[in-house]
Design a protein around this motif. Structure first.
Motif, PDB file in Angstrom:
ATOM      1  N   CYS A   1      -6.098   3.383  -0.567  1.00  0.00           N
ATOM      2  CA  CYS A   1      -6.945   2.897   0.707  1.00  0.00           C
ATOM      3  C   CYS A   1      -7.789   4.433   0.948  1.00  0.00           C
ATOM      4  CB  CYS A   1      -6.284   2.673   1.979  1.00  0.00           C
ATOM      5  SG  CYS A   1      -5.515   1.223   1.972  1.00  0.00           S
TER       6      CYS A   1
ATOM      7  N   ILE B   1      -9.685   2.894   7.902  1.00  0.00           N
ATOM      8  CA  ILE B   1      -8.690   2.394   7.220  1.00  0.00           C
ATOM      9  C   ILE B   1      -7.686   1.913   8.388  1.00  0.00           C
ATOM     10  CG2 ILE B   1      -6.818   3.115   5.867  1.00  0.00           C
ATOM     11  CD1 ILE B   1      -8.463   5.325   4.700  1.00  0.00           C
TER      12      ILE B   1
ATOM     13  N   CYS C   1       0.719  -1.256   0.040  1.00  0.00           N
ATOM     14  CA  CYS C   1      -0.057  -0.001  -0.002  1.00  0.00           C
ATOM     15  C   CYS C   1       0.993   1.288   0.073  1.00  0.00           C
ATOM     16  CB  CYS C   1      -1.012  -0.007   1.110  1.00  0.00           C
ATOM     17  SG  CYS C   1      -0.015   0.093   2.873  1.00  0.00           S
TER      18      CYS C   1
ATOM     19  N   ALA D   1     -11.045  -0.183   4.139  1.00  0.00           N
ATOM     20  CA  ALA D   1      -9.799  -0.692   3.395  1.00  0.00           C
ATOM     21  C   ALA D   1      -8.799  -0.716   4.475  1.00  0.00           C
ATOM     22  CB  ALA D   1      -9.425   0.728   2.631  1.00  0.00           C
TER      23      ALA D   1
END
Length: 244
Positions: A57, A90, A51, A68
């Motif tokens: 995200c 997140i 990521c 996410a």
């Protein structure tokens, strides 16, 4: 052994100065194309493998995603992602992609941007991704194009005056590790053919929905003039697939 160059202070500093690190998704030349290959994210649970700063995200949540999760091996990357994120929906997890324990049916969408060419066993990742996806879930990813990863040099063949004559291609069918030079450091990448990406997907139980080799458009070249040379050879391979 999995590499973690991004926690090397000098490497991370160099990465932090890259346009995509400063400007986010809009500064990534492939983003316009990748965005069209993503499914509707509203109400979805998304997983991002590799990521980085968490751009995808946060984008997913902006598009109405329910939640996410971002996974990355680099603590420096995750520190920056957490600094840039103010959203309880997140979560960021420190793990190598190969070591991540894919929870069964926990996600509706899995994305990965320019990370899977650092993974030795792509088929194993496909199996894990399929297991963690809900029925009909989407797996969308980008990697460096096989014409780009085939040779370790990853550079043009130059003429006597420094002009870029052509992009050399050799050892294409010899899949495996390549010691490439990136941001002033030696980095191990794994070369695969196009078939080396598509067949594991198909064999694992995915339908390949769309491929892109990212030919620059006039609009892209207006915003990213340096991409003019990408019209001469593909740099990225983008794949959208669906769990059967």
């Amino acid at each position: 052994m999995k590499e973690n160059k991004y926690d090397d202070p000098r490497f991370f500093e160099n990465y932090s100065r890259m346009p995509r690190s400063v400007g986010g998704l809009e500064a990534a030349g492939e983003w316009d194309e990748l965005r069209t290959m993503l499914p509707d994210l509203a109400g979805k649970r998304m997983l991002d493998l590799g990521c980085g700063y968490g751009w995808h995200c946060r984008y997913a949540r902006e598009q109405g995603a329910r939640s996410a999760v971002g996974v990355d091996l680099s603590e420096k990357m995750l520190e920056r992602a957490r600094e840039m994120t103010d959203d309880p929906a997140i979560a960021y997890v420190r793990s190598g992609i190969e070591d991540f324990e894919f929870p069964i049916g926990a996600f509706d969408v899995v994305v990965s941007s320019l990370a899977l060419h650092y993974v030795a066993d792509f088929g194993e990742i496909c199996e894990g991704v399929r297991a963690c996806l809900s029925p009909g879930g989407a797996f969308v990813f980008t990697v460096e194009h096989p014409t780009f990863t085939a040779l370790e040099g990853q550079d043009w063949h130059y003429g006597p005056n420094g002009e870029k004559l052509h992009w050399p291609l050799d050892r294409y069918h010899e899949e495996g590790p390549r010691l490439a030079r990136f941001l002033g450091h030696d980095v191990v990448k794994y070369h695969r053919t196009v078939a080396g990406y598509l067949n594991p997907l198909i064999e694992t139980g995915f339908h390949v929905d769309k491929l892109s080799e990212l030919k620059p458009t006039a609009d892209m070249l207006e915003r990213h003039p340096a991409w003019a040379e990408e019209a001469r050879r593909p740099m990225f391979l983008l794949v959208a697939s669906t769990k059967l």
